[in-house]
Design an enzyme around this catalytic site. Sequence first.
Site, PDB file in Angstrom:
ATOM      1  N   ARG A  15     -25.384  -2.346   6.860  1.00 43.22           N
ATOM      2  CA  ARG A  15     -24.953  -3.743   6.730  1.00 43.22           C
ATOM      3  C   ARG A  15     -25.449  -4.597   7.891  1.00 43.22           C
ATOM      4  NH1 ARG A  15     -20.276  -4.989   3.495  1.00 43.22           N
ATOM      5  NH2 ARG A  15     -21.201  -4.658   1.420  1.00 43.22           N
ATOM      6  N   LYS A  45       0.860  -1.180   0.000  1.00 44.51           N
ATOM      7  CA  LYS A  45       0.000   0.000   0.000  1.00 44.51           C
ATOM      8  C   LYS A  45       0.908   1.245   0.000  1.00 44.51           C
ATOM      9  CE  LYS A  45      -4.493   0.814   1.852  1.00 44.51           C
ATOM     10  NZ  LYS A  45      -5.493   0.464   2.877  1.00 44.51           N
ATOM     11  N   GLU A  60     -19.242  -5.715   9.797  1.00 47.67           N
ATOM     12  CA  GLU A  60     -20.179  -4.994  10.665  1.00 47.67           C
ATOM     13  C   GLU A  60     -21.240  -5.924  11.245  1.00 47.67           C
ATOM     14  OE1 GLU A  60     -19.104  -3.901   7.755  1.00 47.67           O
ATOM     15  OE2 GLU A  60     -18.176  -1.961   8.182  1.00 47.67           O
TER      16      GLU A  60
HETATM   17  C1  LIG Z   1     -18.837  -2.300   4.598  1.00 43.31           C
HETATM   18  C2  LIG Z   1     -17.675  -1.332   4.665  1.00 43.31           C
HETATM   19  N1  LIG Z   1     -17.095  -1.094   5.863  1.00 43.31           N
HETATM   20  C3  LIG Z   1     -16.060  -0.222   5.956  1.00 43.31           C
HETATM   21  C4  LIG Z   1     -15.586   0.420   4.836  1.00 43.31           C
HETATM   22  C5  LIG Z   1     -14.488   1.435   4.951  1.00 43.31           C
HETATM   23  N2  LIG Z   1     -13.306   1.101   4.163  1.00 43.31           N
HETATM   24  C6  LIG Z   1     -13.029   1.669   2.993  1.00 43.31           C
HETATM   25  S1  LIG Z   1     -11.656   1.074   2.312  1.00 43.31           S
HETATM   26  C7  LIG Z   1     -11.369   0.058   3.659  1.00 43.31           C
HETATM   27  C8  LIG Z   1     -10.176  -0.845   3.722  1.00 43.31           C
HETATM   28  C9  LIG Z   1     -10.203  -1.816   2.556  1.00 43.31           C
HETATM   29  O1  LIG Z   1      -9.098  -2.695   2.682  1.00 43.31           O
HETATM   30  P1  LIG Z   1      -8.732  -3.594   1.431  1.00 43.31           P
HETATM   31  O2  LIG Z   1      -9.952  -4.250   0.905  1.00 43.31           O
HETATM   32  O3  LIG Z   1      -7.622  -4.480   1.856  1.00 43.31           O
HETATM   33  O4  LIG Z   1      -8.263  -2.571   0.321  1.00 43.31           O
HETATM   34  P2  LIG Z   1      -6.917  -1.682   0.328  1.00 43.31           P
HETATM   35  O5  LIG Z   1      -7.332  -0.327   0.852  1.00 43.31           O
HETATM   36  O6  LIG Z   1      -5.926  -2.366   1.200  1.00 43.31           O
HETATM   37  O7  LIG Z   1      -6.493  -1.637  -1.113  1.00 43.31           O
HETATM   38  C10 LIG Z   1     -12.385   0.184   4.573  1.00 43.31           C
HETATM   39  C11 LIG Z   1     -12.460  -0.567   5.860  1.00 43.31           C
HETATM   40  C12 LIG Z   1     -16.231   0.151   3.608  1.00 43.31           C
HETATM   41  N3  LIG Z   1     -15.857   0.783   2.480  1.00 43.31           N
HETATM   42  N4  LIG Z   1     -17.244  -0.738   3.553  1.00 43.31           N
HETATM   43 MG   LIG Z   2      -5.621  -4.306   1.804  1.00 42.46          MG
END
Ligand SMILES: Cc1ncc(C[n+]2csc(CCOP(=O)(O)OP(=O)(O)O)c2C)c(N)n1
Ligand SMILES: [Mg+2]
Length: 640
Positions: A404, A292, A376
Amino acid sequence: MSEPSAGEGLLASIKGPRDVKRLRVEELPALAAEIRDLCVAAVAKSGGHLGPNLGVVELTIALHRIFDSPRDRILWDTGHQAYVHKMLTGRASDFATLRQGGGLSGYPSQAESEHDIIENSHASTALSYADGLANAYALRGERDRAVVAVIGDGALTGGMAWEALNNIAGRKDQDHPLVIVVNDNGRSYSPTIGGLASHLSALRTNQRYEDVLGFVKDNLTKVPLVGPPVYDTLHGIKKGVKDIFAPQAMFEDLGLKYIGPIDGHDTAIVEAALAKAKAFRRPVIVHVITTKGHGYSPAENHDEDCFHSPGVFDPATGQEVPKPYSWTNVFGDEMVKLGKERDDIVAITAAMLHPVGLADFAESYPDRIYDVGIAEQHALTSAAGLALGGLHPVVSLYATFLNRAFDQLLMDVALHRLPVTVTLDRSGVTGDDGPSHNGMWDLSILQVIPGLRIAVPRDADRLRELLREAVRVDDAPTVVRFPKGPAGAALEAVGKLGEMDVLRSGEPDVLIVAVGPMAAVCLEAAALLDAQGISATVVDPRWVKPLDEALVLAAAAHKLVAVVEDNGRVGAVGDAVARLLRDADVDIPVRTYGIPQRFLDHAKRPKILSEIGLTPQDLARNITEAVAKRTAMLENHPAR
Ligand SMILES: Cc1ncc(C[n+]2csc(CCOP(=O)(O)OP(=O)(O)O)c2C)c(N)n1
Ligand SMILES: [Mg+2]
Ligand SMILES: CC(=O)[C@@H](O)[C@H](O)COP(=O)(O)O
């Protein structure tokens, strides 16, 4: 700071995936560098998702060189990492408008491009879309249309993803290219949690695997990649290593083919893996290891979240513009105090420890914080378990993500009258994160939950008070919701009406019910109404569910009741007030001023509030019109 621009190089020549396919292999590093420069420049100017997008540059280039979007469908889970996809599908020159009203959305947008499919920013959905799309193409005989879903390791901790994997693994019609790219950077915001994550991270960090990977890269990828033969050799060596660690066992035991783990920053290797996956013509996982923030050291070395979603910053140093003390800070600081006073208070986050303000609580009470991943639903029902075990859990979410876990709150918490407190940050219009991020549904959907209580603080002091009142409730779930950004000036009461705070006393023309932070806007509107000769009383209910019965008598003495709330106006507090008066046979009109029942395009919050009439001027004008209408009606029908 110069305007973000596609420049004069390779990126400026990219009008769509065909132009990406035409590039020579040796041109790809230069393209990747230009893409990174544009990502940094655009996010430095407008804020947004930098770390996630810097991590998928080579992956996205490879995807658009192997697959034929838009005929092949490339799905981005959560969608916050689709900036590179947008640049390679002809929108690089639009990045100066990123997340601005009328400009480029920070998430995929069907209105922007035929290459964009999923607009919903709620995580863990892409695999379900992929299963459905693949079924549709199989049924329509379009078996050559590949479906590719890119899902992060964080999104993979969401339950929906495993529901989808179960169905994909059991697809009755396997003859179809369905590729699941797991973008594994070991992080959500914070390091990804849970058994799945430790399984994947064990592989990423094991030195033997790293040694073999290094050997493979040094000795086998120097020759121009000729596709399958080299890949098979490379794959064969790593298969030996992988069998030791066997993350693919987790997937292959499900009946899914597995390729990887591969270096997600080596375009050649990723292209070869994707080509192999496409040729499989059955569901296959391509496990890609990325970093990242890759390629921009302030992001790679960022100690909190690898610049997951920074605000405006100096691109030369990575120094963010300091953010003012926020509602989130108020909540987080009060939680640390509560944690000290009561050892039964525990906290739960769904992969967003820092963004919801629980980092200090976690540091102070490491045994009393639970990060459940992007889960969630599990957060709410595990909170029910914690409450059944004699504790008082505080579940901290963004308001939009509560959607959710509605059934869990209803049936696992409220049905059992459990003392669980849910805090909803980012409630109301958030704005630049687009339609699925606004916290505009909670005050509506929560109305139907029997016994549940809802508090909406108008300022920092009330947040502290109401949070404390909420965690004192031991026979029902409680919800405390507050918006994004600075907590604003304290608004002191000038009196009480039942348990409600009177913020402004007036003659009995209009009773304005100000829901939470809308109190400031209502007080300004009341001052403008004065100039129109209309006197307004402004009350803040503090608890909007259940409503205070004192509202009935107060309303009966006025010509009109105006309810102002930063939530969708359907089925929320305004409708609850109308129902309260109707049930008491009080025939006073109730006007609700809130968010109209539509999805809001991305724009800054003030711009949206102005567009939907939640400004003092709009409120004053609309209330004036409503009073005039009511007065005329009473004159024409004096009996009423
Ligand atoms: C249901 C839900 N909960 C929380 C979020 C907030 N959120 C946005 S991006 C993220 C992290 C995503 O991690 P990952 O899938 O590993 O993607 P990366 O950012 O590492 O590329 C979160 C928790 C969301 N978008 N959807
Ligand atoms: Mg990730
Ligand atoms: C959690 C999430 O979805 C973020 O990635 C989104 O961009 C909201 O960001 P803020 O934390 O700035 O509200």
